[in-house]
Design a protein around this motif. Structure first.
Motif, PDB file in Angstrom:
ATOM      1  N   ALA A   1      64.589  52.070  92.793  1.00 52.07           N
ATOM      2  CA  ALA A   1      64.402  53.503  92.972  1.00 52.07           C
ATOM      3  C   ALA A   1      65.102  53.944  94.246  1.00 52.07           C
ATOM      4  O   ALA A   1      65.279  53.159  95.186  1.00 52.07           O
TER       5      ALA A   1
ATOM      6  N   THR B   1      55.695  58.434  91.547  1.00 48.45           N
ATOM      7  CA  THR B   1      56.792  57.549  91.149  1.00 48.45           C
ATOM      8  C   THR B   1      57.151  56.614  92.306  1.00 48.45           C
ATOM      9  O   THR B   1      56.761  56.852  93.453  1.00 48.45           O
TER      10      THR B   1
ATOM     11  N   CYS C   1      59.744  56.547  93.812  1.00 52.40           N
ATOM     12  CA  CYS C   1      60.542  57.327  94.761  1.00 52.40           C
ATOM     13  C   CYS C   1      59.685  58.376  95.471  1.00 52.40           C
ATOM     14  O   CYS C   1      60.198  59.299  96.098  1.00 52.40           O
TER      15      CYS C   1
ATOM     16  N   HIS D   1      57.526  60.767  94.366  1.00 50.03           N
ATOM     17  CA  HIS D   1      57.385  62.118  93.837  1.00 50.03           C
ATOM     18  C   HIS D   1      56.118  62.199  92.986  1.00 50.03           C
ATOM     19  O   HIS D   1      55.901  61.371  92.105  1.00 50.03           O
TER      20      HIS D   1
ATOM     21  N   LEU E   1      55.451  64.017  82.810  1.00 52.07           N
ATOM     22  CA  LEU E   1      56.535  63.057  82.996  1.00 52.07           C
ATOM     23  C   LEU E   1      56.817  62.293  81.708  1.00 52.07           C
ATOM     24  O   LEU E   1      57.975  62.167  81.286  1.00 52.07           O
TER      25      LEU E   1
ATOM     26  N   TRP F   1      60.486  62.209  78.956  1.00 50.14           N
ATOM     27  CA  TRP F   1      61.311  61.025  78.730  1.00 50.14           C
ATOM     28  C   TRP F   1      61.693  60.914  77.256  1.00 50.14           C
ATOM     29  O   TRP F   1      60.921  61.285  76.373  1.00 50.14           O
TER      30      TRP F   1
ATOM     31  N   CYS G   1      63.438  59.882  86.967  1.00 54.39           N
ATOM     32  CA  CYS G   1      62.612  60.797  87.747  1.00 54.39           C
ATOM     33  C   CYS G   1      63.229  62.191  87.639  1.00 54.39           C
ATOM     34  O   CYS G   1      64.435  62.340  87.865  1.00 54.39           O
TER      35      CYS G   1
ATOM     36  N   CYS H   1      64.841  63.106  91.451  1.00 52.89           N
ATOM     37  CA  CYS H   1      65.995  62.422  92.059  1.00 52.89           C
ATOM     38  C   CYS H   1      66.787  61.583  91.066  1.00 52.89           C
ATOM     39  O   CYS H   1      67.781  60.970  91.441  1.00 52.89           O
ATOM     40  N   ARG H   2      66.338  61.540  89.807  1.00 51.64           N
ATOM     41  CA  ARG H   2      67.000  60.813  88.721  1.00 51.64           C
ATOM     42  C   ARG H   2      66.948  59.303  88.877  1.00 51.64           C
ATOM     43  O   ARG H   2      67.710  58.578  88.231  1.00 51.64           O
ATOM     44  N   SER H   3      66.066  58.780  89.718  1.00 53.74           N
ATOM     45  CA  SER H   3      65.876  57.334  89.808  1.00 53.74           C
ATOM     46  C   SER H   3      65.368  56.803  88.478  1.00 53.74           C
ATOM     47  O   SER H   3      64.518  57.436  87.844  1.00 53.74           O
TER      48      SER H   3
ATOM     49  N   ILE I   1      62.986  54.878  86.078  1.00 56.16           N
ATOM     50  CA  ILE I   1      61.579  54.513  86.205  1.00 56.16           C
ATOM     51  C   ILE I   1      61.095  53.981  84.865  1.00 56.16           C
ATOM     52  O   ILE I   1      61.494  54.482  83.818  1.00 56.16           O
TER      53      ILE I   1
ATOM     54  N   LEU J   1      54.744  53.502  87.422  1.00 55.62           N
ATOM     55  CA  LEU J   1      53.985  54.653  87.880  1.00 55.62           C
ATOM     56  C   LEU J   1      52.704  54.235  88.593  1.00 55.62           C
ATOM     57  O   LEU J   1      52.008  53.315  88.167  1.00 55.62           O
TER      58      LEU J   1
END
Length: 329
Positions: free
Chosen positions: A70, A107, A109, A111, A118, A122, A130, A133-135, A137, A142
């Motif tokens: 992440a 997350t 990251c 968030h 969430l 997906w 995410c 930030c588009r990491s 996951i 989570l």
């Protein structure tokens, strides 16, 4: 109490600087409209006694099951997030723009957002990006956050009705006699926890479809609701599921609490009133008069009138403050 706190922020000129705190105050006012027990509760924070360890996990950029790391957030950002968790401060979900207090996750990251929101954004149940930030996951990455789930009162043995519960039960009993199925929508799964008590007392059969139902059992719940000859009631989170859900077995919709974004409510209604629906669909919105719920509707109407105009940053700030003042008046 909420009015006093908000007036203090206004007097200090710190309304937007205390937006998270104000969001928490509004959440409690809104929950109280559903049932007072929702605000007479304690957060279960034992799981996060060592928040410093949680902070270090974010700063190391944990590697997920696919081997991707992440994005590591700035230390100052992590410290702010961890301190908000420590204080039990609500966060605004970046997807539905509602408070995350009822079903929050964080997350890798760092968030915070609603778990249902969430998962629904997906493309696969196993994972995705995410939305901030588009990491990359996975669902296993989570981190579940504590929720307001432990009541200071024994809700079952000291049950008290609220005005919404009384009206809902009376209507459901009448519809049951007519052989009609119903769907009850709310954004608070904790409200469903409470609703189970009077539904069981009245002998009203119900199913649940929300964050507490595993992905494996969701199809089973929907099939039972659709195929059963019983006059079932489906307690369903507004955030649950996708746009493809077919709920045409129901002919009655109950929206127990208003959303900031009316489009979410419309999407819920369209899940029932769609191609294949052969019944007339009756939609009932529950709004408590002279409360924050009624003022929320006024704010939404005001927003709709402003959509056509282009506003400067300062006008947006001023407008937001005025809307908050409307909600607390």
């Amino acid at each position: 109490f909420q009015q006093v706190q908000f007036d203090k922020f206004v007097a200090q000129g710190n309304v937007l600087n205390n937006y998270a705190n104000i969001l928490e105050l509004l959440l409690r006012l809104r929950q109280c409209c559903d049932h007072p027990f929702l605000v007479i509760s304690k957060a279960d924070t034992k799981k996060y006694t060592d928040l410093d360890e949680l902070a270090e996990r974010f700063l190391k950029g944990a590697q997920n099951d696919s081997g991707c790391r992440a994005i590591v957030p700035p230390r100052a950002f992590v410290e702010d997030v961890v301190e908000e968790i420590r204080q039990g401060t609500a966060a605004e979900c970046p997807i539905c723009l509602e408070s995350t207090s009822d079903d929050p996750v964080i997350t890798p990251c760092a968030h915070r957002m609603c778990r249902e929101c969430l998962l629904s954004c997906w493309s696969t149940p196993a994972g995705g990006a995410c939305p901030i930030c588009r990491s990359p996951i996975t669902k296993a990455d989570l981190i579940m956050l504590p929720v307001q789930c432990r009541y200071e009162v024994d809700a079952k043995n000291n049950w008290k009705d609220s005005c919404k519960v009384v009206r809902l039960l009376a209507t459901l009993e009448d519809l049951g006699k007519k052989g009609e199925k119903s769907i009850v929508f709310s954004q608070f799964t904790s409200f469903f926890d409470l609703l189970e008590i009077p539904l069981n007392q009245k002998g009203i059969k119900f199913l649940r479809f929300d964050g507490k139902v595993t992905q494996k059992h969701r199809e089973k719940v929907l099939n039972e609701f659709s195929q059963s000859k019983d006059k079932l009631v489906l307690l369903m989170s507004l955030k649950a599921g996708g746009v493809g859900l077919n709920l045409t077995a129901a002919s009655n919709v109950f929206l127990m609490d208003p959303w900031w974004n009316p489009a979410v409510e419309e999407q819920a209604i369209m899940r029932i009133h769609r191609i294949g629906q052969k019944r007339a669909v009756h939609v009932r919105r529950f709004i408590v008069k002279d409360t924050v719920e009624e003022r929320m509707q006024q704010v939404q109407a005001r927003k709709q009138r402003m959509i056509a105009g282009a506003l400067t940053d300062e006008e947006v700030r001023s407008s937001r403050i005025e809307e908050l003042k409307m909600l607390f008046k």
